[in-house]
Design an enzyme around this catalytic site. Structure first.
Site, mmCIF file in Angstrom:
data_model
loop_
_atom_site.group_PDB
_atom_site.id
_atom_site.type_symbol
_atom_site.label_atom_id
_atom_site.label_comp_id
_atom_site.label_asym_id
_atom_site.label_seq_id
_atom_site.Cartn_x
_atom_site.Cartn_y
_atom_site.Cartn_z
ATOM 1 N N LYS A 158 92.075 19.554 16.042
ATOM 2 C CA LYS A 158 91.005 19.221 16.991
ATOM 3 C C LYS A 158 89.645 19.606 16.436
ATOM 4 O O LYS A 158 89.512 20.650 15.800
ATOM 5 C CB LYS A 158 91.212 19.970 18.319
ATOM 6 C CG LYS A 158 92.420 19.531 19.119
ATOM 7 C CD LYS A 158 92.461 20.253 20.458
ATOM 8 C CE LYS A 158 93.628 19.742 21.305
ATOM 9 N NZ LYS A 158 93.712 20.451 22.592
ATOM 10 N N GLY A 164 87.402 16.316 25.480
ATOM 11 C CA GLY A 164 87.660 15.076 26.193
ATOM 12 C C GLY A 164 88.418 14.061 25.349
ATOM 13 O O GLY A 164 88.362 12.870 25.624
ATOM 14 N N GLY A 165 89.124 14.544 24.324
ATOM 15 C CA GLY A 165 89.964 13.655 23.537
ATOM 16 C C GLY A 165 89.312 13.102 22.286
ATOM 17 O O GLY A 165 89.968 12.443 21.484
ATOM 18 N N HIS A 208 98.091 17.488 32.860
ATOM 19 C CA HIS A 208 96.696 17.940 32.810
ATOM 20 C C HIS A 208 96.344 18.472 34.199
ATOM 21 O O HIS A 208 96.283 17.709 35.155
ATOM 22 C CB HIS A 208 95.786 16.770 32.435
ATOM 23 C CG HIS A 208 94.326 17.081 32.526
ATOM 24 N ND1 HIS A 208 93.474 16.951 31.462
ATOM 25 C CD2 HIS A 208 93.575 17.531 33.546
ATOM 26 C CE1 HIS A 208 92.256 17.317 31.845
ATOM 27 N NE2 HIS A 208 92.297 17.656 33.106
ATOM 28 N N GLU A 275 90.034 23.292 32.417
ATOM 29 C CA GLU A 275 91.104 22.333 32.130
ATOM 30 C C GLU A 275 92.258 23.070 31.479
ATOM 31 O O GLU A 275 92.070 23.786 30.505
ATOM 32 C CB GLU A 275 90.612 21.257 31.153
ATOM 33 C CG GLU A 275 89.602 20.307 31.741
ATOM 34 C CD GLU A 275 89.396 19.090 30.847
ATOM 35 O OE1 GLU A 275 88.755 18.153 31.313
ATOM 36 O OE2 GLU A 275 89.883 19.073 29.694
ATOM 37 N N ASN A 290 84.818 22.365 31.370
ATOM 38 C CA ASN A 290 83.724 21.424 31.569
ATOM 39 C C ASN A 290 82.657 22.115 32.398
ATOM 40 O O ASN A 290 82.941 22.648 33.469
ATOM 41 C CB ASN A 290 84.206 20.168 32.285
ATOM 42 C CG ASN A 290 85.274 19.450 31.494
ATOM 43 O OD1 ASN A 290 85.188 19.370 30.271
ATOM 44 N ND2 ASN A 290 86.291 18.963 32.161
ATOM 45 N N ARG A 292 80.095 21.091 34.173
ATOM 46 C CA ARG A 292 79.343 20.111 34.976
ATOM 47 C C ARG A 292 80.089 19.841 36.274
ATOM 48 O O ARG A 292 81.231 20.267 36.444
ATOM 49 C CB ARG A 292 79.245 18.798 34.188
ATOM 50 C CG ARG A 292 80.625 18.229 33.891
ATOM 51 C CD ARG A 292 80.614 16.818 33.360
ATOM 52 N NE ARG A 292 81.959 16.270 33.322
ATOM 53 C CZ ARG A 292 82.815 16.403 32.315
ATOM 54 N NH1 ARG A 292 82.465 17.083 31.238
ATOM 55 N NH2 ARG A 292 84.020 15.868 32.385
HETATM 56 C C1 MV4 Z 1 96.444 18.527 23.517
HETATM 57 C C2 MV4 Z 1 97.597 17.792 23.810
HETATM 58 C C3 MV4 Z 1 98.805 18.299 23.408
HETATM 59 N N1 MV4 Z 1 98.864 19.469 22.741
HETATM 60 N N2 MV4 Z 1 96.550 19.688 22.866
HETATM 61 C C4 MV4 Z 1 93.314 15.394 25.280
HETATM 62 C C5 MV4 Z 1 91.955 15.640 25.779
HETATM 63 C C6 MV4 Z 1 91.485 16.839 25.079
HETATM 64 N N3 MV4 Z 1 90.728 17.627 25.963
HETATM 65 C C7 MV4 Z 1 92.722 17.526 24.621
HETATM 66 N N4 MV4 Z 1 93.801 16.616 24.833
HETATM 67 C C8 MV4 Z 1 95.085 16.950 24.532
HETATM 68 N N5 MV4 Z 1 95.227 18.127 23.894
HETATM 69 C C9 MV4 Z 1 97.740 20.127 22.480
HETATM 70 N N6 MV4 Z 1 97.809 21.281 21.820
HETATM 71 C C10 MV4 Z 1 97.466 16.605 24.503
HETATM 72 C C11 MV4 Z 1 96.206 16.158 24.847
HETATM 73 C C12 MV4 Z 1 96.182 14.899 25.506
HETATM 74 C C13 MV4 Z 1 95.838 14.782 26.837
HETATM 75 C C14 MV4 Z 1 95.452 15.889 27.582
HETATM 76 C C15 MV4 Z 1 95.131 15.748 28.894
HETATM 77 C C16 MV4 Z 1 95.189 14.502 29.493
HETATM 78 C C17 MV4 Z 1 95.557 13.389 28.775
HETATM 79 C C18 MV4 Z 1 95.881 13.519 27.444
HETATM 80 C C19 MV4 Z 1 96.266 12.400 26.737
HETATM 81 C C20 MV4 Z 1 96.594 12.528 25.429
HETATM 82 C C21 MV4 Z 1 96.538 13.769 24.811
#
Ligand code: MV4
Length: 451
Positions: A158, A164-165, A208, A275, A290, A292
């Protein structure tokens, strides 16, 4: 209290903030781009200032123009809404330097939570669980690979400046790690001007779950319950609900405590969201904060009866929060985001004139929108046209109200996500509350009208 608030935003959230100001007896200033001349936020505000051409980078994102507009109109505070400059630490700093209150957290709080690696460290210090991963950003791919093996594959890389992805890459095995790591670094550098990346254990099917936080300058930090935002597509939330059907009372209490502890660790002031990811083994982790007001804040407002935007304004003016603890929950709430988009065409935006806009209503139904029959959805901004929020005594009543509301919601002239949302409401897994972040990847039939 403030005398005049400038709203540095457009669309439904600008109207939402104007309403809160009017209730508090505060005058309002709208800013608008040339594409938003006919918008309701301009009509409903006491004053308005055009800040430039349609593209956001030439108008809603131009800090000097917004500060100048506030000075010209005599605003003593700015509400940033969500998106645009809401999480821009430089903007918060510029407001302060111009003697204008920023209705939100401090620039330092925005900055620490904007750096996802720094945020992880701040949470670790106070014992809030974070996803197992590297203690900070990694520079060397081979060193990072050693860490990744210790963490265990699959891992996710990351960007520290992401969120936010944006700027994420999954590596399923050691063989593709080094390549993914290098790609993630160069993508982060070109997207954010900061190539820092860190590595985490990848959770395959998490929920989430986010907690609404409010803090004031008198040392009080509370949470107002969670929202389950697992139904997303490409990191765009489509449906949010509260309470989460995936939490037990014990888990809710533990996650809520962690959320408050994390926000207290940075003396958080204003509205914020912690989150978290809830893994299928029942473990939860802080993901990001977040700083906001969020799109989905009405879910919490309907669940608790608290006006979060009014609280934001009171707290920014130095007052105490109007409540000292988590309020009781009023049944169950579901929100659907209605976008002018075509789900069958990859959610491609469908801007244009709304020939008919007939909104639903009735008990437990709230619609936050800035559109009306004859309104032209411009192609320049995100395509949200309404948020439909339904409350019921329990989940099945909220869900039924949402189904009836979606069926009676008539929009003609553009393609909307309403029929798609109605199909999700009728989906047996959604009805059972069995959702995770991969829900829509599995249920692809929902994207198309049945033959
Ligand atoms: C992750 C994950 C799985 N494992 N981290 C997506 C948004 C960003 N804020 C971080 N995200 C994710 N982090 C780990 N270690 C999966 C996601 C993720 C996700 C998270 C929340 C809502 C939708 C998502 C869709 C794809 C991946």
């Amino acid at each position: 209290m403030f005398k005049k608030v400038l709203i540095a935003n457009r669309g439904e959230i600008a109207l939402r903030v104007i309403r809160a100001c009017r209730e508090l007896g505060i005058a309002t200033v709208a800013v608008y781009s040339e594409a938003d001349r006919e918008s309701l936020h301009v009509r409903f505000a006491d004053d308005d200032v055009c800040i430039g051409p349609a593209p956001a980078r030439d108008s809603y994102l131009k800090i000097p123009r917004i500060i100048a507009a506030a000075e010209i109109a005599g605003a003593d505070a700015i509400h940033p809404g969500y998106g645009f400059l809401a999480e821009n630490a430089e903007f918060a700093e510029t407001c302060a330097a111009s003697n204008i209150a920023f209705i939100g957290p401090t620039a330092d709080q925005i900055r620490v939570m904007g750096d996802k690696a720094a945020a992880r460290n701040a949470m670790t210090k106070v014992g809030v669980p974070i996803i197992p991963g590297t203690p900070g950003p990694m520079e060397d791919a081979e060193e990072a690979l050693i860490c990744a093996r210790e963490i265990g594959f699959p891992v996710i890389i990351k960007a520290a400046a992401g969120g936010g992805g944006k700027g994420m890459r999954v590596a399923t095995e050691p063989d593709d790690f080094v390549r993914s790591f290098q790609l993630a670094r160069s993508e982060a550098l070109s997207a954010f001007g900061n190539g820092d990346v860190y590595v985490e254990k990848y959770l395959a099917r998490p929920r989430h779950i986010e907690f609404q936080i409010m803090g004031d300058r008198h040392g009080s930090v509370i949470h107002l319950g969670e929202r389950d935002c697992s139904v997303q597509r490409r990191h765009q939330k489509l449906i949010e609900e509260a309470p989460s059907p995936g939490l037990t009372p014990e888990l809710r209490a533990a996650m809520g405590d962690a959320a408050v502890k994390g926000a207290k660790a940075i003396d958080y002031v204003g509205a914020g969201t912690m989150e978290m990811l809830l893994n299928d083994d029942g473990k939860f982790y802080f993901m990001e904060m977040n700083t906001r007001i969020q799109v989905e804040h009405p879910v919490t407002e309907m669940l608790t009866g608290v006006d979060l935007v009014k609280e934001q304004i009171l707290v920014a003016a130095g007052e105490k929060l109007s409540l000292t603890e988590t309020p009781a929950y009023r049944g169950h709430v579901i929100e659907c985001r209605v976008n002018a988009e075509d789900p069958a065409r990859n959610f491609q935006p469908s801007p244009g004139r709304l020939d008919v806009f007939h909104p639903p209503g009735g008990p437990g139904v709230r619609l936050d929108t800035h559109v009306y029959t004859g309104y032209v959805v411009p192609p320049y901004y995100d395509s949200l046209i309404a948020k439909l929020i339904c409350q019921g005594r329990d989940r099945s009543e909220a869900l039924r109200r949402m189904q009836v509301a979606l069926e009676s919601f008539v929009v003609e002239g553009v393609t909307t996500t309403i029929p798609f949302l109605a199909r999700v409401m009728a989906n047996k897994h959604f009805q059972a509350g069995e959702v995770d972040t991969k829900f829509l990847e599995r249920e692809t039939d929902l994207l198309r009208e049945p033959a």
